[in-house]
Motif scaffolding. Structure first.
Motif, PDB file in Angstrom:
ATOM      1  N   VAL A   1      28.685  13.940 -32.572  1.00  0.00           N
ATOM      2  CA  VAL A   1      29.242  14.896 -33.536  1.00  0.00           C
ATOM      3  C   VAL A   1      29.149  14.287 -34.932  1.00  0.00           C
ATOM      4  O   VAL A   1      28.746  13.134 -35.081  1.00  0.00           O
ATOM      5  N   ALA A   2      29.528  15.079 -35.921  1.00  0.00           N
ATOM      6  CA  ALA A   2      29.536  14.557 -37.288  1.00  0.00           C
ATOM      7  C   ALA A   2      30.470  13.346 -37.343  1.00  0.00           C
ATOM      8  O   ALA A   2      31.564  13.375 -36.780  1.00  0.00           O
ATOM      9  N   GLY A   3      30.022  12.291 -37.980  1.00  0.00           N
ATOM     10  CA  GLY A   3      30.866  11.108 -38.093  1.00  0.00           C
ATOM     11  C   GLY A   3      30.434   9.988 -37.168  1.00  0.00           C
ATOM     12  O   GLY A   3      30.715   8.823 -37.423  1.00  0.00           O
ATOM     13  N   CYS A   4      29.731  10.341 -36.069  1.00  0.00           N
ATOM     14  CA  CYS A   4      29.298   9.308 -35.122  1.00  0.00           C
ATOM     15  C   CYS A   4      28.341   8.323 -35.778  1.00  0.00           C
ATOM     16  O   CYS A   4      28.235   7.177 -35.358  1.00  0.00           O
ATOM     17  N   ASP A   5      27.604   8.779 -36.780  1.00  0.00           N
ATOM     18  CA  ASP A   5      26.656   7.892 -37.437  1.00  0.00           C
ATOM     19  C   ASP A   5      27.321   7.081 -38.551  1.00  0.00           C
ATOM     20  O   ASP A   5      26.660   6.325 -39.249  1.00  0.00           O
ATOM     21  N   ARG A   6      28.641   7.250 -38.709  1.00  0.00           N
ATOM     22  CA  ARG A   6      29.315   6.588 -39.816  1.00  0.00           C
ATOM     23  C   ARG A   6      30.494   5.759 -39.337  1.00  0.00           C
ATOM     24  O   ARG A   6      30.646   4.594 -39.690  1.00  0.00           O
ATOM     25  N   ASP A   7      31.336   6.354 -38.487  1.00  0.00           N
ATOM     26  CA  ASP A   7      32.561   5.675 -38.080  1.00  0.00           C
ATOM     27  C   ASP A   7      32.363   4.970 -36.747  1.00  0.00           C
ATOM     28  O   ASP A   7      32.006   5.599 -35.758  1.00  0.00           O
ATOM     29  N   ARG A   8      32.643   3.688 -36.757  1.00  0.00           N
ATOM     30  CA  ARG A   8      32.506   2.968 -35.507  1.00  0.00           C
ATOM     31  C   ARG A   8      33.775   3.139 -34.689  1.00  0.00           C
ATOM     32  O   ARG A   8      34.871   2.806 -35.127  1.00  0.00           O
ATOM     33  N   PRO A   9      33.648   3.700 -33.486  1.00  0.00           N
ATOM     34  CA  PRO A   9      34.852   3.960 -32.694  1.00  0.00           C
ATOM     35  C   PRO A   9      35.408   2.675 -32.088  1.00  0.00           C
ATOM     36  O   PRO A   9      34.663   1.791 -31.668  1.00  0.00           O
TER      37      PRO A   9
END
Lengths: 327, 329
Positions: free
Chosen positions: B296-304
C-alpha cells in the motif's frame, strides 16, 4: 496404448570400476571394487509425460540421466528413442537436452548469455544467418521470463533462479522434444523453485515436451510428474502413476520414503523413525538390496533378487508384496 | 521475560566494503526460552546464518556486530574477548553446522575429539570423560558405540557423522544449541532421524535450540516458534502452527503457497515474482514491498517494526499495533 513410448529402457546396466591401482591391489591382496550404479533397469517414458526417478543419494538416478543423454555409455542393455536404438551418433540425440542441478557450474562463465543460448542452434545448424539466430535467442530469453537485453550479460550477473532460466533457454534452443532434468530446483530457494517449476510446466504444455525428472524431493515429484519410479541401489523397486504411488505405496522402501516427508500440515502424526542407511553400492546386499532395513524381510529376500511385477496398478519388486504377505 | 535464556536485541551485522557498508542483519530482536526450539527460516542471503554466527561469536571478518546486544541468561556475550567467548561456546552454547566433515578433525578418532572437548569444559577425569563420550554416542543413536568410538570421521557415513557432531555439541551439556542447517546435507530418511533427535534433545535435556534452516518442513516438525527472515530482518515471528497455517506477513504467505506438498493438487504453485534483493540494493521502507502483492502507499517509505498480533509479531504496515484491529489492504 496405441502410441509407442518415446523412450524405452531395457536391461540397462552401468558399472563403474573404482578399484585402487593394480599395484595397491597386489600389495594389499584386495580385489577389484565395482560400483553397480545402474544394475538392470526396465522402464518406458510416454510422449508428453513427466516421468520421475526418485531415490536417495547413490541410488543411481543421476547415472540413468547421464546414460540416456549419452554422457555415459551403457554397460549393457538398450535405450530406444522413438522406436529406434539410440547410439552415440544417432540423429535422435538432437531431440534431447538436459538441465543440470547446479546453475552455477553448468554455464560457461566466460561466455555471454546470448552465446550460451545460441550454442545448440549453431551446433545443430538449425538456423543459417546471424540475424535469425539473434532473433531466436531473444525469443527464447523472453519465453523463459528474461529480457532480450540479458543476452549481453555474463552468467555471474544473474541469481541462481535466473541462471536456471538461462539453462532452460539453452535446452529449448536445440528444439528438443525430450528434456532430462537432473534435480533442476535442488539448488534453489523455495520461492524461486516455484517459479522454475511453473515455467517448466508451462513450457511442457505449450511445446508438448516430455520430461524425465530426476529428484530426491518427493513434494516436487508429486507436483510435476505423471509417473514415478523409485530407485534403490541401482534398481527400480516400484513404478506407478503418481496418484497410485503416493496414495498407496506398496514397496517397503517407498513406504519408508513417503514416511520421511516432513509434515507441513502438522497433523501431529507420529512418524515411524526409520533405522539404518542406504548401504554402499560397491558391495550391495545379496537378494533384495533393501532386505537389511526391511521389517518384512524373510529368507527368500536375502537370497533371491525380486523382479518388477504388476501389483494392483503398480509394478513392484518385492517378494512380500508378490506373496501377499504385504498388501 | 525472565524465563528467556537467549535475548537478542536490535542485532545489526555490517560488512564494510569499498563500495560502502553492507547491512546483512538489520535490527533483529528475539528471545528463546529455556527448553524452547526456535526455528529461523529464510531464503539464501536472508541473514539467518549470520545471525547464528553473531550469537556464537563466529562472524568472519570484516563482518562485525555494529549495534544491538546478545544476552545469555541475562549476561551480555557479544563483544567478549575471543578467549572468553570461546569458553562460552562449547561449554554453554553448542554449535552444529551443515557439513559434518568440516566440524570434525580428520586426524583424530571421534573418541579423542569428544574426550578432548569434555576435558576442556567439564571438571572430570580422563576415564570419566571417555565414559561420558560413550554415553553420548549411544544417546545420539550410533550403534555399537564401544567399537565406533575409536574410529576416524571418514569411517562414518554422512548421517552418522552428523550424529557425532551433535554428540560433540552436547558434550559439555550446553544450555543453548545453535544448529545451522543441520539436515541439509543429508538424505531424506537420515534427515528424519536427525530431526527426531533434535526434537528429543530439546524436550529431554531442557536445552534451548536455535534451528536455522531454509526448509519449512524441518521447522514444522521441530520448532516451537519460528522467525521468518527476509533481507536481514524478521518479517514475522510466532508459534509455529500459527505462522505456518495462518501466516500474517505477505512474504510468509507467499512462501507457504510456493512450497509444493504431497497431497496438494494444484496446477501451478503460487509464486513470488522476482528475488530477494542483494545487500547493496535493499529498498527503502519495507524490504519486501517491490515484490509484495498487498503493498500500500507508504510501504516504500516507512519501515515497519514488529507489532504483536494475536500471539505472533509481524513487521508489516497492513497490521496496526492494537490486537484485533488489523487493517486490511
Amino acid at each position: 496404448m496405441a502410441e509407442p513410448p518415446l523412450v524405452e529402457i531395457a536391461g540397462l546396466k552401468r558399472h563403474f570400476d573404482v578399484s585402487p591401482p593394480w599395484l595397491n591391489r597386489a600389495v594389499e591382496g584386495s580385489g577389484r571394487r565395482i560400483v553397480k550404479a545402474v544394475d538392470g533397469l526396465d522402464f518406458a517414458i510416454r510422449r508428453g509425460e513427466t516421468f520421475a526417478l526418485v531415490g536417495e543419494s547413490g541410488c543411481g538416478k543421476s547415472t540413468v540421466a547421464r546414460l540416456i543423454v549419452g554422457l555415459h555409455a551403457p554397460g549393457a542393455g538398450s535405450i530406444r528413442y522413438a522406436g529406434a536404438e539410440l547410439g552415440p551418433a544417432s540423429p535422435a540425440r538432437r531431440r534431447m537436452q538436459m538441465i543440470f542441478q547446479d546453475p552455477y557450474a553448468s554455464l560457461n562463465p566466460r561466455w555471454r548469455v546470448r552465446d550460451i543460448v545460441a550454442e545448440p542452434i549453431r551446433h545443430n545448424r538449425l538456423l543459417a544467418d546471424r540475424a535469425a539466430v539473434a532473433e531466436r535467442v531473444a525469443g527464447l530469453l523472453t519465453r523463459v521470463g528474461l529480457s532480450p537485453i540479458d543476452g549481453e550479460k555474463y552468467p555471474h550477473e544473474f541469481s541462481g533462479g535466473q541462471r536456471q532460466r538461462i539453462s532452460i533457454a539453452r535446452a529449448l534452443a536445440g528444439e528438443p522434444e525430450f528434456i532430462v532434468c537432473d534435480e533442476p530446483t535442488s539448488a534453489l530457494d523455495v520461492s524461486v523453485q516455484a517459479q522454475i517449476l511453473n515455467l517448466m510446466k508451462a513450457l511442457q504444455r505449450a511445446l508438448g515436451l516430455t520430461y524425465l525428472l530426476i529428484s530426491h524431493d518427493l513434494a516436487v515429484v508429486y507436483h510435476v510428474s505423471s509417473r514415478v519410479a523409485v530407485m534403490y541401489l541401482g534398481r527400480i523397486c516400484e513404478l506407478a502413476d503418481t496418484g497410485t504411488l503416493f496414495g498407496r505405496p506398496r514397496h517397503p522402501y517407498t513406504r519408508l520414503l513417503l514416511d520421511t516427508i516432513p509434515d507441513l500440515a502438522m497433523s501431529g502424526r507420529e512418524r515411524e523413525p526409520v533405522a539404518g542407511e542406504v548401504p554402499s553400492p560397491i558391495d550391495p546386499p545379496p537378494g533384495c538390496a533393501f532386505h537389511p532395513r526391511c521389517p518384512f524381510a524373510e529368507d527368500r529376500c536375502r537370497l533371491e533378487r525380486p523382479e518388477l511385477k504388476p501389483a494392483g496398478g503398480a509394478e513392484v519388486a518385492c517378494h512380500a508384496v508378490e506373496e501377499g504377505r504385504l498388501s | 521475560m525472565s524465563a528467556a535464556l537467549l535475548e537478542v536485541d536490535g542485532l545489526r551485522v555490517e560488512f564494510p566494503t569499498r563500495r560502502g557498508t553492507l547491512v546483512a542483519v538489520d535490527g533483529v530482536s528475539f528471545s528463546i526460552a529455556r527448553g524452547e526450539v526456535l526455528g529461523m527460516v529464510g531464503e539464501s542471503g536472508a541473514g539467518k546464518s549470520l545471525t547464528g554466527n553473531a550469537i556464537i561469536g563466529l562472524l568472519e571478518p570484516p563482518g562485525r556486530i555494529a549495534a544491538g546486544s546478545v544476552r545469555l541468561a541475562g549476561k551480555r556475550i557479544d563483544g567478549l574477548p575471543p578467549d572468553q567467548i570461546r569458553r562460552i561456546r562449547g561449554r554453554r552454547i553448542g554449535a552444529i553446522f551443515q557439513d559434518p566433515l568440516t566440524s570434525l578433525n580428520p586426524l583424530y578418532t571421534v573418541g579423542e575429539q569428544l574426550v578432548e572437548t569434555i576435558l576442556t569444559h567439564l571438571d572430570i577425569g580422563a576415564r570419566a570423560a571417555r565414559r561420558r563420550a560413550l554415553e553420548l554416542l549411544g544417546e545420539v543413536g550410533i550403534p555399537a558405540p564401544a567399537e565406533r568410538i575409536d574410529h576416524y570421521p571418514h569411517q562414518f557415513s554422512g548421517g552418522m557423522r552428523q550424529r557425532v557432531v551433535i554428540a560433540l555439541a552436547l558434550s559439555a551439556e550446553p544450555e543453548l544449541i545453535v544448529a545451522d542447517e543441520p539436515t541439509t546435507a543429508l538424505d531424506v530418511s537420515i534427515q528424519a532421524q536427525i530431526i527426531g533427535l533434535l526434537r528429543r534433545l530439546g524436550a529431554e535435556r531442557g536445552a534451548s535450540v536455535l534451528l536455522i534452516t531454509h526448509d519449512m518442513g524441518v521447522i514444522a516438525e521441530t520448532a516451537d516458534r519460528v522467525a521468518v527472515m527476509y533481507a536481514g530482518r524478521i518479517a514475522e515471528i510466532g508459534p509455529v502452527r500459527r505462522v505456518l497455517e495462518s501466516p500474517l506477513h505477505p512474504y510468509t504467505e507467499g512462501l507457504m503457497a510456493a512450497i509444493p506438498a504431497v497431497g496438494r493438487d494444484v496446477d501451478s504453485l503460487a509464486q513470488i515474482d522476482g528475488a530477494m534483493p542483494r545487500l547493496h540494493e535493499i529498498p527503502a521502507g519495507c524490504a519486501f514491498h517491490p515484490r509484495c502483492p498487498r503493498a500500500v502507499a507508504g510501504c516504500d517509505r516507512d519501515r515497519p517494526g514488529l507489532v504483536p498480533i494475536g500471539g505472533s509479531e509481524v513487521a508489516c504496515l497492513l497490521y496496526r499495533p492494537e490486537p484485533g484491529e488489523a487493517a486490511h489492504g
